[in-house]
Design a protein around this motif. Structure first.
Motif, PDB file in Angstrom:
ATOM      1  N   ASN A 304       0.822  -1.211   0.000  1.00  0.00           N
ATOM      2  CA  ASN A 304       0.000   0.000   0.000  1.00  0.00           C
ATOM      3  C   ASN A 304       0.854   1.258   0.000  1.00  0.00           C
ATOM      4  N   PHE A 305       1.947   1.251   0.765  1.00  0.00           N
ATOM      5  CA  PHE A 305       2.817   2.422   0.800  1.00  0.00           C
ATOM      6  C   PHE A 305       3.511   2.635  -0.545  1.00  0.00           C
ATOM      7  N   LYS A 306       3.815   1.561  -1.241  1.00  0.00           N
ATOM      8  CA  LYS A 306       4.427   1.715  -2.569  1.00  0.00           C
ATOM      9  C   LYS A 306       3.430   2.294  -3.569  1.00  0.00           C
ATOM     10  N   LEU A 390       2.234   8.754   7.278  1.00  0.00           N
ATOM     11  CA  LEU A 390       2.865   9.097   6.015  1.00  0.00           C
ATOM     12  C   LEU A 390       2.643  10.575   5.715  1.00  0.00           C
ATOM     13  N   ASP A 391       3.579  11.138   4.974  1.00  0.00           N
ATOM     14  CA  ASP A 391       3.505  12.539   4.579  1.00  0.00           C
ATOM     15  C   ASP A 391       2.641  12.655   3.328  1.00  0.00           C
ATOM     16  N   VAL A 392       1.604  13.474   3.396  1.00  0.00           N
ATOM     17  CA  VAL A 392       0.666  13.638   2.278  1.00  0.00           C
ATOM     18  C   VAL A 392       0.626  15.099   1.828  1.00  0.00           C
ATOM     19  N   THR A 393       1.747  15.795   1.977  1.00  0.00           N
ATOM     20  CA  THR A 393       1.806  17.193   1.565  1.00  0.00           C
ATOM     21  C   THR A 393       1.550  17.345   0.068  1.00  0.00           C
ATOM     22  N   SER A 412     -13.238   7.665   4.586  1.00  0.00           N
ATOM     23  CA  SER A 412     -11.923   7.461   5.188  1.00  0.00           C
ATOM     24  C   SER A 412     -10.845   8.015   4.264  1.00  0.00           C
ATOM     25  N   LYS A 413      -9.925   8.754   4.826  1.00  0.00           N
ATOM     26  CA  LYS A 413      -8.936   9.453   4.011  1.00  0.00           C
ATOM     27  C   LYS A 413      -7.913   8.528   3.370  1.00  0.00           C
ATOM     28  N   GLY A 418      -2.894   9.116  -3.289  1.00  0.00           N
ATOM     29  CA  GLY A 418      -1.665   9.487  -2.599  1.00  0.00           C
ATOM     30  C   GLY A 418      -1.668   9.127  -1.129  1.00  0.00           C
ATOM     31  N   PHE A 419      -2.806   8.644  -0.617  1.00  0.00           N
ATOM     32  CA  PHE A 419      -2.917   8.197   0.761  1.00  0.00           C
ATOM     33  C   PHE A 419      -2.896   6.669   0.792  1.00  0.00           C
TER      34      PHE A 419
END
Length: 491
Positions: A304-306, A390-393, A412-413, A418-419
């Motif tokens: 998921n992070f990838k 995680l950074d979602v800037t 849910s975000k 990107g999330f």
């Protein structure tokens, strides 16, 4: 739309009162419009019918119509107020009511709300709530037609050792330290106690709930004693859907009945966990080719992070162009956005310890240095943080349109581009992950924290950072990141 919300609903049901069956049905409509960033108007209408239920005199109960208009306004960063005008009509009878409400944030984790109702049934209430990591509590005092007080407390607890399933790995040996830590978290549950001592109810409930992260299913079982008898209350929730099944046991309040009502739920739940859930979970883990469910969850997290990192690569170019043009025009610049376990982010040096308020605080520049620059900052798969946040800037800057950033409630975000869903930490699973956003608008620093299902509308005057040091850090950081290039991030 961005400013308008409409909800339509209804219900049908039957109730049994004094050996007579009453059938009911209703239709409801709710419409809400955001007038500004700090106020909104809400209209509610409901029509309730009664059929197949003759009243005491033999005639059918009349239809009930209800309508109300409510106005809400955020007065300051800590204070809000609302007033509501309602109209109720049943047959030839009608009444008009007025409700006033005011709430104030009492520190970082407490909230107080005072409500006053005027009309045919006047009354007032004062409710205090407190929410911290692993603990939530509320207490209310009521006066008027309904008088008395009520309260509840919920806390993250550990399952007693003698009730836990055996902790072994795939080879049957004792689990290692990491597996033991994961098992310890899996053996957590939320205990709940609630009481009502009011003129309309006398009730005491003790219960617990457990969330199964692999399915997002939260189940609970409570035992209650009231003036009407003994009850079990079965609860379940899944992705915003909630179910409640009350089970009436007996009117008898004898000692054996009370003991059975309150002691059977934990014993049966423990028996289920040991004899059913633990073997099935182990079998599913082996079926998927993993040594344990924890390893399967870790593999899913990595994947998921990838995926989130790949989304950031697609968005980084347009996002940086939006950031540069917004900074030059004094528009909305997302300086830092963190999604997940904010307590873990702050404890690791992520810009102060404020996880739930608007007061800023902490060394924001230190938080920026902690998450790094370039790839180390924006690529979720390269953050050495246990995948707890995680950074979602970049995704939020990409979503900003015309210097506005709107996130709707009820979603849910982790479903946003990107999330992704971070790892669940002990104490976080009940309240859900949160989103921290620090941004600059018209050269002024802002900060807001919203829940996983909460809405966000930026810019908003209530998000202003009052602390001069924290505001200066955010504004300075905005000037630095505007020079970042896409090549530094996607390499």
């Amino acid at each position: 739309t961005a400013k308008d919300t409409v909800m339509v609903g209804g219900h049908i049901g039957q109730s049994f009162v004094q050996d007579r069956i009453h059938s009911q049905g209703s239709l409801s409509l709710m419409a809400r419009r955001d007038v500004s960033s700090v106020s909104h108007l809400e209209f509610n209408a409901q029509m309730q019918t009664h059929s197949g239920a003759p009243a005491m005199g033999g005639a059918a109960d009349p239809m009930t119509l209800y309508a109300s208009v409510k106005s809400f306004r955020q007065l300051t960063k800590d204070d809000s107020a609302s007033f509501e005008v309602s109209y109720t009509a049943q047959g030839e009878e009608a009444e008009v009511g007025l409700a006033l409400s005011s709430s104030r944030r009492l520190g970082r984790s407490a909230l107080g709300e005072l409500s006053v109702t005027l009309g045919a049934e006047p009354g007032s209430s004062l409710v205090f709530t407190r929410q911290t990591k692993g603990l939530g509590a509320s207490f209310g005092v009521y006066a008027g037609k309904v008088m008395g007080f009520s309260g509840q407390v919920s806390r993250v607890l550990k399952v007693p050792q003698w009730l836990r399933p055996p902790k072994t790995n795939a080879d049957g040996d004792n689990a290692d330290a990491d597996a033991a830590g994961a098992e310890e978290e899996a053996c957590s549950f939320v205990g709940k106690g609630a009481f009502k001592a009011r003129t309309d109810a006398l009730d005491l409930e003790l219960g617990g709930s457990k969330k199964f992260h692999s399915t997002n299913l939260n189940v609970g079982w409570g035992a209650a004693i009231s003036h009407r008898g003994l009850y079990w209350r079965l609860r379940a929730s899944h992705l915003g859907q909630r179910f409640l099944v009350p089970v009436w046991l007996t009117r008898s309040l004898s000692l054996p009945s009370v003991c059975c009502t309150f002691l059977l739920p934990p014993l049966l739940a423990s028996l289920f966990m040991k004899t059913c859930y633990a073997p099935v979970s182990k079998w599913l883990g082996q079926l998927q080719g993993h040594a344990s469910l924890e390893e399967a969850d870790e593999a899913d997290l990595r994947a998921n992070f990838k995926v989130a990192a790949s989304d950031c690569v697609l968005m980084v170019g347009p996002a940086l162009r939006k950031r540069k043009s917004a900074h030059a025009a004094g528009g909305l610049v997302v300086v830092q956005a963190i999604y997940g376990d904010l307590d873990a982010f702050h404890s690791a040096g992520g810009g102060g310890d404020n996880a739930g308020g608007y007061d800023g605080g902490g060394d924001v520049e230190a938080g920026a240095r902690h998450v790094g620059r370039g790839v180390q900052r924006y690529n979720p798969s390269k953050l050495a943080n246990g995948r707890k946040w995680l950074d979602v800037t970049i995704p939020l800057q990409f979503m900003a349109k015309a210097d506005k950033l709107v996130l709707h409630s009820g979603i849910s975000k982790h479903q946003l581009m990107g999330f992704c869903r971070p790892a669940a930490s002990a104490g976080v699973f009940e309240g859900g992950h949160k989103l921290l956003v620090r941004y600059v608008y018209k050269s002024k620093a802002h900060q807001v924290v919203v829940s996983d299902l909460g809405a966000m509308n930026a810019p908003d005057a209530s998000h202003r950072v009052e602390d001069a040091g924290a505001a200066e850090g955010i504004e300075k950081m905005a000037g630095e990141i505007v020079e970042e290039a896409a090549e530094e991030i996607i390499t």
